[in-house]
Write a protein that holds these residues in place. Structure first.
Motif, short mmCIF file in Angstrom:
data_model
loop_
_atom_site.label_atom_id
_atom_site.label_comp_id
_atom_site.label_asym_id
_atom_site.label_seq_id
_atom_site.Cartn_x
_atom_site.Cartn_y
_atom_site.Cartn_z
N ASN A 137 0.85 -1.19 0.00
CA ASN A 137 0.00 0.00 0.00
C ASN A 137 0.88 1.24 0.00
OD1 ASN A 137 0.82 0.42 2.74
ND2 ASN A 137 -0.77 -1.03 3.39
N LYS A 138 0.28 2.37 -0.22
CA LYS A 138 1.06 3.60 -0.36
C LYS A 138 1.78 3.96 0.93
CE LYS A 138 -2.60 6.99 0.65
NZ LYS A 138 -3.95 6.53 0.47
N ASP A 159 -3.64 11.34 -2.88
CA ASP A 159 -4.78 10.79 -3.63
C ASP A 159 -5.27 11.77 -4.70
OD1 ASP A 159 -4.72 8.42 -2.19
OD2 ASP A 159 -6.10 9.17 -0.66
N LYS A 160 -5.34 13.03 -4.35
CA LYS A 160 -5.78 14.04 -5.32
C LYS A 160 -4.75 14.22 -6.44
CE LYS A 160 -8.72 16.76 -2.21
NZ LYS A 160 -8.93 18.08 -1.56
N LYS A 193 -2.56 11.98 -7.49
CA LYS A 193 -2.54 10.79 -8.36
C LYS A 193 -3.68 10.83 -9.36
CE LYS A 193 -1.92 5.78 -8.34
NZ LYS A 193 -0.65 5.82 -9.10
N GLN A 194 -4.84 11.27 -8.90
CA GLN A 194 -5.97 11.40 -9.81
C GLN A 194 -5.70 12.47 -10.87
OE1 GLN A 194 -8.67 9.40 -9.95
NE2 GLN A 194 -9.15 10.51 -11.83
#
Length: 216
Positions: free
Chosen positions: A7-8, A179-180, A182-183
């Protein structure tokens, strides 16, 4: 089975440990520099840059690749141990800094530094080796302190300190908003960037290849 879950957070741990070790290496280099042990200090400054490159490499991997995929992990592990790849990733931090600073002269200086370091990666690594070992050139034996002086060491000291500070700042922010980001990375229009590259990239192309490309 739990240990094998990827996982990250595990990669974040790798980033933090690489930055922590880079900080220790830099601090040790500073001690040697003050004692005028320039060859050994040079080596530790270069190791600092490589550890910073590791941290950047880890982050770029999980940001742009499918880090759960075993084939991707295999390729990543190979790059993680490659000195040239680590140094190249550290160089990329200068580009990030160039995007962040508003001053035109500073941007230009950073892009020039990037181009020079990319051209001289092999030379920089050879100097690191020369900082420890007696060399032989044209049937002449040479001590490390005959090759690496205060000037050369001061230059790499500045680079190591800059990249370490930039990495700590950028990667901290990058992990907090991962997360933002990466998106957003998935939605980058690379063709648009190629057709209309940022000014900083045009500067790099000019210094690296001697091509003065006019922005559209």
């Amino acid at each position: 089975m739990q240990k094998n879950i990827v996982n990250k957070e595990k990669y974040f741990d790798g980033i933090l440990k690489s930055l922590s070790n880079a900080t220790d290496l830099f601090d040790d280099a500073e001690i040697l520099f003050k004692l005028k042990r320039y060859p050994r200090a040079y080596a530790l400054y270069q190791y600092t840059i490589e550890e910073v490159g590791k941290a950047s490499l880890i982050y770029n991997f999980i940001l742009h690749k499918k880090y759960e995929d075993q084939n991707e992990q295999k390729e990543f592990k190979k790059q993680f141990r490659d000195h040239k790849t680590k140094t190249e990733n550290a160089i990329g931090l200068d580009i990030m800094l160039a995007f962040a600073v508003p001053d035109k002269k500073t941007k230009t200086a950073l892009m020039f530094q990037v181009a020079e370091h990319e051209k001289n990666i092999k030379k920089i690594n050879n100097l690191k080796n020369s900082s420890f070992y007696t060399d032989l050139r044209n049937v002449k034996f040479i001590l490390p302190n005959e090759i690496i002086d205060e000037k050369i060491t001061t230059e790499i000291q500045f680079v190591a300190q800059t990249r370490l500070n930039v990495a700590k700042s950028f990667l901290k922010m990058g992990m907090e908003h991962f997360d933002k980001l990466k998106q957003s990375a998935k939605n980058i229009d690379y063709q648009k960037m190629i057709d209309n590259p940022p000014e900083e990239i045009l500067e790099l192309i000019k210094f690296k290849f001697g091509l003065d490309i006019k922005k559209k």
